[in-house]
Design a protein around this motif. Structure first.
Motif: not given
Length: 307
Positions: A180-181, A216-217, A219, A225-227
């Motif tokens: 996780a970030a 941010a965002g 991976p 953080s990947d969508n």
């Protein structure tokens, strides 16, 4: 948290032995001091290599690697070591890689990625991806990605980056990885002061990866953080229950299964971060290491024994 109840006597003995080389306040030392005590700790727990395992140090398109084999393997494991992105190398996890080789019969390629803070992100990610692509071209075997802690982060990031491009990767086995970030999951609060790794330690190790703001965002440094979690290889994540990183593994597996993929989360009760080094002295750690090698072997054969 009452760790006197959760952690058994064997594991407490391992924690005390670890502290003899790597004290709880080691994170306050300068980088060279941390590396010195970490290397001392790794030597104290080193178990040697099984007799039949052979090794060769190679150059993987500019990335140092150590190749392990026994007999004539038809599968390759690419392994990234832990150490908070600032510690470790080919020697710190030499016996772990040799034992994975001996127990699975697979070739193991250990990656000596460059360390922070001398080399900031994405250098570590790039080195691991380069090593995976080199192994794919060099051996032409099906590949299983594996790594512990920081190494689990790096191999998961590679899995995200190469999906759809590589047909060689059969699966990934991640051992107490940081994914996780940010530390917002319940385990970061529940085990904020866990033995061997605190939530503050995690924050330090994540922060030292960057010379500036954290992207941010992205991976490539924080896979959670990947969508998009579709089309990732079959994944087994093994976590320690008494570890702030525990829920990173749970959430990652949930994200993959929600996207239609295969993922199994194995949470080891009573164990703490870094327990791989305890596999020779702690029954729970020995049993978990057996589950780790079984997972690697199964994924290498295209099997999924977790339904």
């Amino acid at each position: 948290m009452d760790y006197s109840r959760l952690i058994d006597a064997e594991t407490w003995a391992f924690i005390r032995q670890t502290a003899e080389s790597y004290p709880d306040d080691a994170v306050t030392l300068d980088i060279e001091g941390q590396r010195r005590v970490y290397d001392s700790m790794c030597r104290a727990f080193y178990r040697g290599r099984p007799d039949r395992v052979e090794t060769e140090d190679r150059d993987a398109n500019g990335v140092p690697v150590r190749v392990y084999w026994a007999g004539h393997p038809t599968r390759t494991v690419v392994y990234a070591h832990g150490g908070g992105f600032i510690l470790g190398g080919l020697d710190s996890h030499d016996d772990v890689c040799a034992e994975i080789c001996a127990q699975t019969g697979y070739r193991v390629v250990a990656v000596d990625y460059r360390l922070c803070p001398e080399h900031c992100h994405p250098v570590q990610f790039n080195d691991c991806r380069t090593a995976v692509e080199w192994a794919e071209a060099e051996f032409r075997d099906p590949i299983v990605l594996a790594g512990d802690s920081a190494g689990g982060n790096l191999m998961a990031a590679v899995a995200h980056a190469v999906r759809g491009r590589s047909k060689s990767i059969l699966g990934q086995v991640l051992i107490y990885p940081v994914l996780a970030a940010s530390g917002e999951a319940p385990s970061y609060a529940e085990h904020a002061e866990a033995p061997m790794l605190t939530a503050a330690d995690v924050e330090f190790y994540q922060g030292i990866r960057f010379d500036g703001p954290r992207p941010a965002g992205d991976p490539t440094w924080a896979p959670l953080s990947d969508n998009d979690f579709a089309n990732l290889p079959p994944t087994v994540v093994i976590t320690a229950d008494c570890d702030p990183l525990r829920d990173d593994g749970r959430m990652y597996c949930e994200a993959i299964t929600s996207a239609g993929g295969r993922a199994a989360w194995i949470n080891e009760e009573g164990l703490i971060h870094g327990y791989l080094r305890a596999r020779g002295s702690v029954t729970r750690a020995q049993d978990s290491f057996e589950r780790i090698t079984v997972a690697i072997e199964a994924l290498g054969q295209g099997l999924w024994p977790y339904d």
